[in-house]
Scaffold this active site. Structure first.
Site, short mmCIF file in Angstrom:
data_model
loop_
_atom_site.label_atom_id
_atom_site.label_comp_id
_atom_site.label_asym_id
_atom_site.label_seq_id
_atom_site.Cartn_x
_atom_site.Cartn_y
_atom_site.Cartn_z
N ARG A 15 0.95 -1.81 -0.21
CA ARG A 15 -0.06 0.10 0.15
C ARG A 15 0.80 1.25 0.37
O ARG A 15 2.28 1.13 0.46
CB ARG A 15 -1.18 0.03 1.36
CG ARG A 15 -1.60 -1.06 0.94
CD ARG A 15 -2.84 -1.24 2.52
NE ARG A 15 -1.87 -1.56 3.25
CZ ARG A 15 -2.49 -1.81 5.16
NH1 ARG A 15 -3.63 -1.76 5.03
NH2 ARG A 15 -1.88 -2.44 5.68
N LYS A 75 2.27 1.93 7.05
CA LYS A 75 2.91 1.40 8.28
C LYS A 75 3.49 2.04 9.37
O LYS A 75 4.41 3.33 9.47
CB LYS A 75 3.49 -0.02 7.74
CG LYS A 75 2.76 -0.91 7.34
CD LYS A 75 1.37 -1.33 8.21
CE LYS A 75 1.61 -2.55 8.45
NZ LYS A 75 0.39 -3.31 9.69
N TYR A 94 -0.23 4.43 10.58
CA TYR A 94 -0.51 3.43 11.66
C TYR A 94 0.25 3.00 12.31
O TYR A 94 1.16 3.49 12.46
CB TYR A 94 -0.72 2.32 10.98
CG TYR A 94 -2.22 2.12 10.14
CD1 TYR A 94 -3.04 2.28 10.76
CD2 TYR A 94 -2.32 1.73 8.57
CE1 TYR A 94 -4.62 1.81 10.71
CE2 TYR A 94 -3.61 2.00 8.61
CZ TYR A 94 -5.01 2.07 9.17
OH TYR A 94 -5.99 2.01 8.62
N HIS A 96 0.01 1.65 16.19
CA HIS A 96 0.46 0.29 17.06
C HIS A 96 1.01 0.71 17.96
O HIS A 96 2.07 -0.79 18.48
CB HIS A 96 -0.16 -1.26 16.55
CG HIS A 96 -1.07 -0.92 15.20
ND1 HIS A 96 -2.45 -1.44 16.01
CD2 HIS A 96 -1.30 -1.37 13.30
CE1 HIS A 96 -3.30 -1.46 14.93
NE2 HIS A 96 -2.74 -1.00 13.75
N GLU A 118 -4.96 4.33 13.80
CA GLU A 118 -6.05 3.46 15.36
C GLU A 118 -6.24 4.45 16.16
O GLU A 118 -7.28 3.55 16.49
CB GLU A 118 -5.03 2.77 15.16
CG GLU A 118 -3.93 2.54 15.70
CD GLU A 118 -2.27 3.07 15.33
OE1 GLU A 118 -2.85 3.45 14.88
OE2 GLU A 118 -2.07 3.02 16.42
N ASP A 270 -4.52 -10.36 14.36
CA ASP A 270 -3.61 -9.34 14.71
C ASP A 270 -3.09 -8.56 16.23
O ASP A 270 -2.68 -7.90 16.97
CB ASP A 270 -3.52 -8.30 13.39
CG ASP A 270 -5.29 -7.42 13.85
OD1 ASP A 270 -6.41 -8.23 14.63
OD2 ASP A 270 -6.12 -6.03 13.32
N1 LIG Z 1 -5.90 -9.95 10.19
C1 LIG Z 1 -6.12 -8.83 9.19
O1 LIG Z 1 -5.67 -8.15 8.36
C2 LIG Z 1 -6.98 -7.98 10.16
C3 LIG Z 1 -7.33 -6.83 9.43
C4 LIG Z 1 -8.90 -5.64 9.49
C5 LIG Z 1 -9.04 -5.50 11.51
N2 LIG Z 1 -9.07 -7.34 11.11
C6 LIG Z 1 -9.13 -7.60 13.32
O2 LIG Z 1 -10.55 -7.76 13.40
C7 LIG Z 1 -10.93 -7.68 14.70
C8 LIG Z 1 -12.26 -7.14 14.63
O3 LIG Z 1 -12.38 -5.99 13.90
P1 LIG Z 1 -13.99 -5.22 13.40
O4 LIG Z 1 -13.15 -3.86 12.91
O5 LIG Z 1 -14.94 -6.01 13.11
O6 LIG Z 1 -14.20 -5.08 15.64
P2 LIG Z 1 -15.85 -4.29 15.98
O7 LIG Z 1 -15.36 -4.18 17.43
O8 LIG Z 1 -16.28 -3.78 14.82
O9 LIG Z 1 -16.57 -5.46 16.18
C9 LIG Z 1 -16.76 -6.45 16.89
C10 LIG Z 1 -16.80 -7.31 17.86
O10 LIG Z 1 -16.59 -8.12 18.08
C11 LIG Z 1 -17.72 -8.80 19.23
N3 LIG Z 1 -17.14 -9.27 20.05
C12 LIG Z 1 -16.92 -8.99 21.86
N4 LIG Z 1 -16.54 -10.12 22.39
C13 LIG Z 1 -16.85 -10.57 22.05
C14 LIG Z 1 -17.28 -12.56 22.06
N5 LIG Z 1 -16.69 -12.76 23.29
N6 LIG Z 1 -18.24 -12.77 21.33
C15 LIG Z 1 -18.98 -12.97 20.57
N7 LIG Z 1 -18.63 -11.14 19.73
C16 LIG Z 1 -17.79 -10.26 20.73
C17 LIG Z 1 -18.47 -7.05 19.77
O11 LIG Z 1 -19.85 -6.66 20.42
C18 LIG Z 1 -18.31 -5.89 18.00
O12 LIG Z 1 -20.27 -6.20 17.33
C19 LIG Z 1 -10.01 -6.63 15.63
O13 LIG Z 1 -9.40 -7.56 15.83
C20 LIG Z 1 -9.26 -5.95 14.06
O14 LIG Z 1 -7.84 -5.27 14.54
C21 LIG Z 1 -7.93 -8.24 10.91
#
Ligand SMILES: NC(=O)c1ccc[n+]([C@@H]2O[C@H](COP(=O)([O-])OP(=O)(O)OC[C@H]3O[C@@H](n4cnc5c(N)ncnc54)[C@H](O)[C@@H]3O)[C@@H](O)[C@H]2O)c1
Length: 372
Positions: A15, A75, A94, A96, A118, A270
Site C-alpha cells: 500500500r 505502516k 498507523y 500500534h 488507529e 492481529d
Molecule cells: N487480519 C487482518 O488483516 C485484520 C484487518 C482488519 C481488522 N482485523 C481485526 O479484526 C477484528 C475485528 O475488527 P472489527 O473492526 O470488526 O471490530 P468491531 O469492534 O467492529 O467488532 C467486534 C465485534 O466483536 C464482538 N464481540 C466482542 N467480544 C465477543 C465475544 N466474546 N463473542 C462474540 N462477539 C464478541 C463485539 O460485540 C463487536 O460487535 C479486530 O481484532 C481487528 O483488529 C484484522
C-alpha cells in the site's frame, strides 16, 4: 506545507500513504506534495500519475524525510525510518504502539509529533481510519475461506454456495462488528448459509433489522458457539474487545468436534486470534493444519488487495491530512477532539493513556500538550 509520502519498506507491504487523487487535493489546497519514486507502484499508481496530480517525485527516503514537514505513511515507521524523523516533524500513519516499546522509545527520542490512524475516533464511537481496513478484511474472509475449503488446499472440498440439489456450506462468523458484518454479507452473497454470533444484543438487533433474510444471528454463549462451530464448514473469527487481546472462544479440544477439513479464518489474529490454535501467518504461506482443521491466519489481510486498500484508506485519511496541512497539527487537533485522540507522541512525550498503561510509561495529557 510540504507533505511527503515515502515508499513502504515493511516486508509484503504494497500500500501507499497518499493516492494521486489525495495528492491532487493537497496541491489544490496550496501544499507541496513529495512522493518517493515508485512509492505507489505496488498499488498500481505510477510516478507519472503523481506528477500529473501536481506532486514532485524524489528519489530517496532520506531526501523525502529531510524536506517533508509532514510524513504520511501506511505502516508504522521501521527502525531506519525512525532515525530520519526529527524534532518538529509531523508523522501521520498507523503506529500500534501498545505492543511495541522499541518503536515508542524511538518516536519519543525523535522529538516528532506522531498521530496514529488507529486511535482517531468519530462521533459514533467508531475508529474511522481503522474501519476501512476492517471492511476490506471482512469482505476478503469468505473469499480466502472458500479457497481454503478447496480439496487441493487441504479443505473439505465444499463449494460455498452449493449447487441445485446440494446444500450450501455453513458459515459461522464470531463477532458481528465491521469485519463480521462484511464477512457475513459476502458469504451470504456467495450462497452460503450464514450465522453471526455476538454478545451485543444491540448489535444483533441492528444486524437483524438490516440483514434479516440474508443471515441469522445467535447469542455468543459458550454453548451456542460450540454447537454452531461443530456444524460449520467455515468459521470466521471477527471479535474485538478494544484495547485487549482477543478472547479465546474455540479451544483445541473443540477442533475434534468439527468436520474434517473445515476452514477457520481468524481475522482477529492481529489481536492474538480468537481460536486457541491460531498463529499468525503470511500471504506467502497463509494456511496450516491443526488436527485436520485448516487455519488461515494472515495478520495483514488488506495487503492482498493493496490497490483497493490504498484507495479505501486514502478516502478515509484525506480529510484529516488536509486539516493537518491546512491548519497545522495544533489548530487541527484543537478544532477536532477526535483527531486529538490520534495524538500518541509529541516532542518526547507520550500522549496516549492506553499505550502508557500497556508499556508502563508516563503519559502527558494531550489537552495539556495542546496548550503548552
Ligand atoms: N487480519 C487482518 O488483516 C485484520 C484487518 C482488519 C481488522 N482485523 C481485526 O479484526 C477484528 C475485528 O475488527 P472489527 O473492526 O470488526 O471490530 P468491531 O469492534 O467492529 O467488532 C467486534 C465485534 O466483536 C464482538 N464481540 C466482542 N467480544 C465477543 C465475544 N466474546 N463473542 C462474540 N462477539 C464478541 C463485539 O460485540 C463487536 O460487535 C479486530 O481484532 C481487528 O483488529 C484484522
Amino acid at each position: 506545507m510540504k507533505i511527503g509520502c515515502p515508499t513502504e519498506i515493511k516486508p509484503q507491504e504494497f500500500r501507499v500513504g497518499i493516492t494521486p487523487s489525495a495528492a491532487q487535493e493537497a496541491v489544490v489546497h496550496g501544499h507541496e506534495v513529495l512522493i518517493q519514486a515508485n512509492a505507489g507502484h505496488g498499488a498500481g499508481f505510477e510516478d507519472h500519475h503523481y506528477v500529473a496530480a501536481g506532486a514532485r517525485i524524489v528519489e530517496t527516503a532520506e531526501e523525502l524525510f529531510e524536506s517533508a514537514e509532514m510524513v504520511v505513511k501506511v505502516k508504522e515507521p521501521q527502525a531506519g525510518e525512525r532515525r530520519m524523523l526529527r524534532e518538529g516533524q509531523l508523522l501521520f500513519t498507523y503506529l500500534h504502539l501498545a505492543p511495541d516499546p522499541e518503536q515508542t522509545r524511538d518516536l519519543l527520542a525523535s522529538g516528532a509529533t506522531c498521530i496514529a490512524y488507529e486511535t482517531v475516533t468519530d462521533d459514533r464511537g467508531g475508529l474511522p481510519l481503522l474501519a476501512p481496513m476492517s471492511e476490506v478484511a471482512g469482505k476478503l474472509a469468505p473469499q480466502v475461506g472458500a479457497w481454503t475449503l478447496q480439496k487441493a488446499n487441504g479443505g473439505r472440498g465444499v463449494l460455498l454456495g452449493g449447487v441445485p440439489g446440494v446444500l450450501p456450506a455453513r458459515v459461522v462468523v464470531i463477532g458481528g462488528g465491521v469485519v463480521g458484518t462484511q464477512a457475513a454479507r459476502v458469504a451470504a452473497g456467495m450462497g452460503a448459509s450464514v450465522t453471526v454470533l455476538d454478545r451485543s444484543l444491540n448489535r444483533m438487533r441492528y444486524l437483524d433489522d438490516v440483514y434479516a433474510g440474508a443471515f441469522k444471528t445467535a447469542y455468543a454463549s459458550s454453548a451456542n458457539t460450540a454447537a454452531l462451530v461443530a456444524e460449520a464448514d467455515m468459521v470466521i473469527g471477527a471479535v474485538l474487545i478494544p484495547g485487549a487481546a482477543a478472547p479465546k472462544l474455540v479451544s483445541r479440544e473443540q477442533l475434534s468436534t468439527m468436520k474434517p477439513g473445515a476452514a477457520i479464518v481468524d481475522v482477529a489474529i492481529d489481536q492474538g486470534g480468537c481460536f486457541e490454535t491460531s498463529r499468525a501467518t503470511t500471504h506467502q504461506d497463509p494456511i496450516y493444519d491443526v488436527d485436520g482443521i485448516m487455519h488461515y491466519c494472515v495478520a495483514n489481510m488488506p495487503g492482498a488487495v493493496a490497490r483497493t486498500s490504498t484507495i479505501a484508506l486514502g478516502n478515509a485519511t484525506m480529510p484529516y491530512m488536509l486539516a493537518l496541512a491546512d491548519k497545522g497539527w495544533r489548530q487541527a487537533c484543537a478544532d477536532d477532539p477526535h483527531l486529538l485522540n490520534g495524538l500518541n507522541v509529541h516532542a518526547g512525550k507520550l500522549t496516549y493513556y492506553a499505550v502508557g498503561r500497556a508499556l508502563g510509561m508516563d503519559v502527558t495529557s494531550p489537552q495539556l500538550v495542546l496548550k503548552t
